[in-house]
Design an enzyme around this catalytic site. Structure first.
Site, PDB file in Angstrom:
ATOM      1  N   GLY A  46       3.967  -2.446   7.006  1.00  0.00           N
ATOM      2  CA  GLY A  46       3.347  -3.176   8.353  1.00  0.00           C
ATOM      3  C   GLY A  46       1.726  -3.433   9.180  1.00  0.00           C
ATOM      4  O   GLY A  46       0.996  -3.619   7.755  1.00  0.00           O
ATOM      5  N   ASP A  47       1.579  -2.903  10.440  1.00  0.00           N
ATOM      6  CA  ASP A  47       0.633  -3.685  10.744  1.00  0.00           C
ATOM      7  C   ASP A  47      -0.472  -3.199   9.847  1.00  0.00           C
ATOM      8  O   ASP A  47      -1.894  -3.977  10.094  1.00  0.00           O
ATOM      9  CB  ASP A  47       0.395  -2.883  12.389  1.00  0.00           C
ATOM     10  N   GLY A  48      -0.511  -1.791   9.285  1.00  0.00           N
ATOM     11  CA  GLY A  48      -1.664  -1.049   9.064  1.00  0.00           C
ATOM     12  C   GLY A  48      -2.523  -2.271   7.785  1.00  0.00           C
ATOM     13  O   GLY A  48      -3.261  -2.103   7.240  1.00  0.00           O
ATOM     14  N   ASP A  57      -4.731   1.846  13.742  1.00  0.00           N
ATOM     15  CA  ASP A  57      -5.587   2.781  12.657  1.00  0.00           C
ATOM     16  C   ASP A  57      -7.069   2.666  13.994  1.00  0.00           C
ATOM     17  O   ASP A  57      -7.020   1.940  14.344  1.00  0.00           O
ATOM     18  CB  ASP A  57      -5.753   2.299  11.289  1.00  0.00           C
ATOM     19  N   VAL A  83      -1.132  -5.528   7.145  1.00  0.00           N
ATOM     20  CA  VAL A  83      -1.684  -7.055   6.775  1.00  0.00           C
ATOM     21  C   VAL A  83      -3.515  -6.604   7.318  1.00  0.00           C
ATOM     22  O   VAL A  83      -3.823  -7.631   7.261  1.00  0.00           O
ATOM     23  CB  VAL A  83      -0.898  -6.604   8.320  1.00  0.00           C
ATOM     24  N   THR A 128       5.853   0.893   9.301  1.00  0.00           N
ATOM     25  CA  THR A 128       6.662   1.778  10.660  1.00  0.00           C
ATOM     26  C   THR A 128       6.301   0.847  11.737  1.00  0.00           C
ATOM     27  O   THR A 128       7.062   1.383  13.018  1.00  0.00           O
ATOM     28  CB  THR A 128       5.451   2.870  10.318  1.00  0.00           C
ATOM     29  N   ASN A 133       0.459  -0.855  -0.284  1.00  0.00           N
ATOM     30  CA  ASN A 133       0.009  -0.085   0.049  1.00  0.00           C
ATOM     31  C   ASN A 133       0.674   1.223   0.128  1.00  0.00           C
ATOM     32  O   ASN A 133       1.920   1.387   0.654  1.00  0.00           O
ATOM     33  CB  ASN A 133      -1.434   0.033   1.378  1.00  0.00           C
ATOM     34  N   PRO A 134       1.014   1.468  -1.105  1.00  0.00           N
ATOM     35  CA  PRO A 134       1.869   3.449  -1.379  1.00  0.00           C
ATOM     36  C   PRO A 134       1.770   4.180  -0.584  1.00  0.00           C
ATOM     37  O   PRO A 134       2.159   5.063  -0.256  1.00  0.00           O
ATOM     38  CB  PRO A 134       2.132   3.794  -2.687  1.00  0.00           C
ATOM     39  N   LEU A 186      -7.966 -17.329  23.590  1.00  0.00           N
ATOM     40  CA  LEU A 186      -7.980 -16.071  24.872  1.00  0.00           C
ATOM     41  C   LEU A 186      -7.252 -14.800  24.461  1.00  0.00           C
ATOM     42  O   LEU A 186      -6.782 -15.036  23.228  1.00  0.00           O
ATOM     43  CB  LEU A 186      -7.909 -16.365  25.821  1.00  0.00           C
TER      44      LEU A 186
END
Length: 306
Positions: free
Chosen positions: A65-67, A278, A69, A90, A8-9, A224
């Site tokens: 990064g996490d966003g 986010d 993903v 990031t 995602n650029p 959990l």
């Protein structure tokens, strides 16, 4: 095997296209058919990913990064389509949870090509309007969601240090927030918490903000979630306790309560929660575990440190 490699650029900190090209070259060298897909926005990236899945890709990989993903897990949760991660964003906290943080691009691509997979849990957020979304790492609300607001508005520095600076700056206006928290504990009993909290955090993974172990005992494959509630204390006291948070030893602090839960409902006025870095929705929100909802390319799970 065919892989759709998402980059995602528009992601914060850059497009990570170099990592994607390197990973794609490495995968093709292993005989893996690899198509790079890249949208100019999160919505466009999602549409391109959906098209690749509809065409029958065998696996999805993410360079970022996490966003980024998080974009992918919305589309493949519960499908059995495996996810590979080239950790180059990031914040790479989900990759960390899978034992991928220290891998370089070549090694991360090799892990995908090797084809070794395991299943992990996701957390599912349900909003008041009935809509839902998944996250892989941590949902933050209260003080730490305000830190995310500030960090997202900062253009410098890049990486985890931006979150750390934002955290320190937010201490200047730290106040308690009136919360109502309903928990379904691991044993099926219920617990109600009411009163002022500094923050209420729900973790599927251990870390957020680029490696802060806010939920130090969380295991993304145990069925959990881990809840961390922090009651107000003086600013100076909380500031002195920050090193304990960074060390993951804050569970013994009197103002901190930790619970293992099947689900949690968080309510507080004027609070927007963040997940995987986010915004995911305004409170009230209900968070429950989606056990074994995601298949990932990853090394075998390692026991926690210590």
């Amino acid at each position: 095997m065919s892989v759709a490699l998402l980059v995602n650029p528009a992601a914060r900190g850059g497009g990570h296209t170099g990592a994607a090209v390197h990973a794609a070259d490495r995968l093709r060298a292993h005989g893996v058919k690899t198509a790079i897909i890249s949208g100019g926005s999160a919505a466009e990236s999602t549409e391109l990913l959906r098209a690749a899945i509809a065409l029958g890709t065998d696996a999805v990989a993410v360079a970022g990064g996490d966003g980024t993903v998080n974009l992918a897990i919305q589309e493949i949760a519960g499908t059995g389509i495996p996810l590979g991660i080239i950790p180059s964003g990031t914040g790479n906290d989900f990759a960390t949870a899978l034992g991928l943080r220290e891998l370089d691009v070549t090694a991360a691509a090799d892990a995908i090509a090797a084809g070794t997979t395991r299943t992990v849990d996701l957390a599912r957020v349900t909003r008041e309007d009935g809509s839902s979304a998944y996250f892989g790492t941590v949902l933050a609300s209260g003080f730490d969601s305000k830190v995310n607001d500030r960090a997202n508005a900062m253009r410098w520095p890049r990486g985890g240090s931006r979150y750390n600076i934002a955290l320190l700056l937010e201490f200047a206006t730290l106040t308690g927030i009136p919360y109502e928290v309903e928990l379904e504990l691991a044993d099926g009993t219920r617990e109600h918490v009411a009163g002022d909290l500094v923050m209420a955090t729900v973790g599927n993974g251990r870390t957020y903000g680029g490696g802060i172990p806010i939920c130090p005992d969380a295991d993304p494959a145990d069925g959990l979630l881990d809840v961390v509630l922090v009651r107000p204390a003086g600013r100076l006291r909380l500031l002195r306790l920050l090193p304990r948070v960074y060390a993951g030893t804050h569970g013994t602090i009197p103002e901190v309560a930790m619970r293992r839960v099947r689900s949690a409902r968080l309510s507080a006025p004027g609070v927007t929660a963040y997940a995987d870095g986010d915004p995911i929705g305004a409170l009230p929100l209900t968070i429950d575990v989606a056990a074994r909802a995601l298949t990932v390319f990853a090394p075998p799970a390692q026991p926690p440190d210590g």
